[in-house]
Design a protein around this motif. Structure first.
Motif, PDB file in Angstrom:
ATOM      1  N   GLU A   1       0.831  -1.194   0.000  1.00 46.74           N
ATOM      2  CA  GLU A   1       0.000   0.000   0.000  1.00 46.74           C
ATOM      3  C   GLU A   1       0.868   1.247   0.000  1.00 46.74           C
ATOM      4  O   GLU A   1       2.043   1.212   0.359  1.00 46.74           O
ATOM      5  N   ASP A   2       0.263   2.338  -0.429  1.00 48.62           N
ATOM      6  CA  ASP A   2       0.836   3.658  -0.239  1.00 48.62           C
ATOM      7  C   ASP A   2      -0.280   4.525   0.350  1.00 48.62           C
ATOM      8  O   ASP A   2      -1.287   3.990   0.816  1.00 48.62           O
ATOM      9  N   THR A   3      -0.137   5.828   0.320  1.00 46.85           N
ATOM     10  CA  THR A   3      -1.142   6.673   0.973  1.00 46.85           C
ATOM     11  C   THR A   3      -2.481   6.668   0.251  1.00 46.85           C
ATOM     12  O   THR A   3      -3.510   6.924   0.865  1.00 46.85           O
ATOM     13  N   ASP A   4      -2.497   6.336  -1.043  1.00 50.71           N
ATOM     14  CA  ASP A   4      -3.731   6.426  -1.821  1.00 50.71           C
ATOM     15  C   ASP A   4      -4.378   5.094  -2.176  1.00 50.71           C
ATOM     16  O   ASP A   4      -5.568   5.058  -2.470  1.00 50.71           O
ATOM     17  N   ALA A   5      -3.606   4.007  -2.196  1.00 45.50           N
ATOM     18  CA  ALA A   5      -4.166   2.758  -2.718  1.00 45.50           C
ATOM     19  C   ALA A   5      -3.493   1.528  -2.126  1.00 45.50           C
ATOM     20  O   ALA A   5      -2.408   1.607  -1.556  1.00 45.50           O
ATOM     21  N   TYR A   6      -4.182   0.390  -2.304  1.00 41.76           N
ATOM     22  CA  TYR A   6      -3.616  -0.932  -2.021  1.00 41.76           C
ATOM     23  C   TYR A   6      -3.274  -1.553  -3.369  1.00 41.76           C
ATOM     24  O   TYR A   6      -3.964  -1.327  -4.367  1.00 41.76           O
ATOM     25  N   TYR A   7      -2.207  -2.340  -3.375  1.00 40.49           N
ATOM     26  CA  TYR A   7      -1.772  -3.004  -4.601  1.00 40.49           C
ATOM     27  C   TYR A   7      -1.678  -4.498  -4.318  1.00 40.49           C
ATOM     28  O   TYR A   7      -0.982  -4.915  -3.396  1.00 40.49           O
ATOM     29  N   VAL A   8      -2.397  -5.271  -5.116  1.00 42.50           N
ATOM     30  CA  VAL A   8      -2.377  -6.722  -4.976  1.00 42.50           C
ATOM     31  C   VAL A   8      -1.727  -7.287  -6.231  1.00 42.50           C
ATOM     32  O   VAL A   8      -2.198  -7.039  -7.343  1.00 42.50           O
ATOM     33  N   SER A   9      -0.641  -8.039  -6.035  1.00 38.87           N
ATOM     34  CA  SER A   9       0.036  -8.706  -7.145  1.00 38.87           C
ATOM     35  C   SER A   9      -0.132 -10.204  -6.957  1.00 38.87           C
ATOM     36  O   SER A   9       0.132 -10.728  -5.875  1.00 38.87           O
ATOM     37  N   ALA A  10      -0.577 -10.875  -8.005  1.00 45.17           N
ATOM     38  CA  ALA A  10      -0.808 -12.321  -7.933  1.00 45.17           C
ATOM     39  C   ALA A  10      -0.128 -13.000  -9.112  1.00 45.17           C
ATOM     40  O   ALA A  10      -0.213 -12.527 -10.242  1.00 45.17           O
ATOM     41  N   GLU A  11       0.556 -14.099  -8.827  1.00 37.43           N
ATOM     42  CA  GLU A  11       1.192 -14.881  -9.883  1.00 37.43           C
ATOM     43  C   GLU A  11       0.163 -15.827 -10.484  1.00 37.43           C
ATOM     44  O   GLU A  11      -0.378 -16.688  -9.792  1.00 37.43           O
ATOM     45  N   LEU A  12      -0.093 -15.666 -11.764  1.00 32.78           N
ATOM     46  CA  LEU A  12      -1.086 -16.479 -12.461  1.00 32.78           C
ATOM     47  C   LEU A  12      -0.539 -17.005 -13.781  1.00 32.78           C
ATOM     48  O   LEU A  12      -1.070 -16.713 -14.850  1.00 32.78           O
ATOM     49  N   PRO A  13       0.528 -17.803 -13.735  1.00 37.17           N
ATOM     50  CA  PRO A  13       1.086 -18.306 -14.994  1.00 37.17           C
ATOM     51  C   PRO A  13       0.095 -19.216 -15.717  1.00 37.17           C
ATOM     52  O   PRO A  13      -0.561 -20.052 -15.095  1.00 37.17           O
ATOM     53  N   GLY A  14      -0.022 -19.008 -16.998  1.00 35.28           N
ATOM     54  CA  GLY A  14      -0.888 -19.854 -17.807  1.00 35.28           C
ATOM     55  C   GLY A  14      -2.363 -19.522 -17.718  1.00 35.28           C
ATOM     56  O   GLY A  14      -3.197 -20.261 -18.220  1.00 35.28           O
TER      57      GLY A  14
END
Length: 152
Positions: A55-68
């Motif tokens: 996260e930062d002051t304005d948003a949450y960031y979700v990163s997901a590994e989705l190979p294929g």
């Protein structure tokens, strides 16, 4: 003096050897495998997809590994403070007579819900899938953003 234990592994009355314990472990694995569709020694994919949340002051960031996984096979839903990733991972079929030496890549439907640390703005969510990595940017709700308070 040797006798049979509950699992049939030989043991000594006063003190057991490591070989006896190993035999019991193998028999317990066989017992559990009869009630499970996956052998205990088989490595699985674990929690899928693997996720990082920042996260930062304005948003949450979700990163997901989705190979294929194609973007058309993904379904994203957000609620007050939760993101749900669902979809299907398709893997090309092997030949019918293929014998596996190791099988760790699984195909099929998946669903994963992750809790976000605070309230979000569900109308301000963006998602991108690039090279098998899904990045979801979720704006924080105004009440969740930090505010500067002046002292008088």
């Amino acid at each position: 003096m040797i006798y049979r234990t509950l699992f049939g592994a030989p043991s000594r009355r006063f003190g057991s050897s490591f070989a006896d314990l190993e035999g019991m472990r193998r028999q317990m694995e066989r017992l559990f495998e009869t009630y499970s569709d996956r052998p205990l020694g088989r490595a699985g994919a674990g929690v899928f997809p693997a996720v990082n949340i920042t996260e930062d002051t304005d948003a949450y960031y979700v990163s997901a590994e989705l190979p294929g996984v194609n973007s058309a096979d993904l379904d994203l839903n957000v609620t007050a403070n939760q993101l749900t990733l669902a979809g299907e991972r398709k893997i090309s079929e092997e030949a019918a007579d293929a014998r596996y030496h190791r099988r760790e890549r699984e195909a099929g439907r998946f669903s994963r819900a992750v809790a976000l640390p605070g309230d979000i703005d569900p109308d301000n969510v963006k998602a991108r899938l690039v090279d098998g990595v899904l990045t979801v940017t979720i704006a924080k709700a105004e009440k969740a953003k930090p505010r500067q308070i002046s002292v008088q």
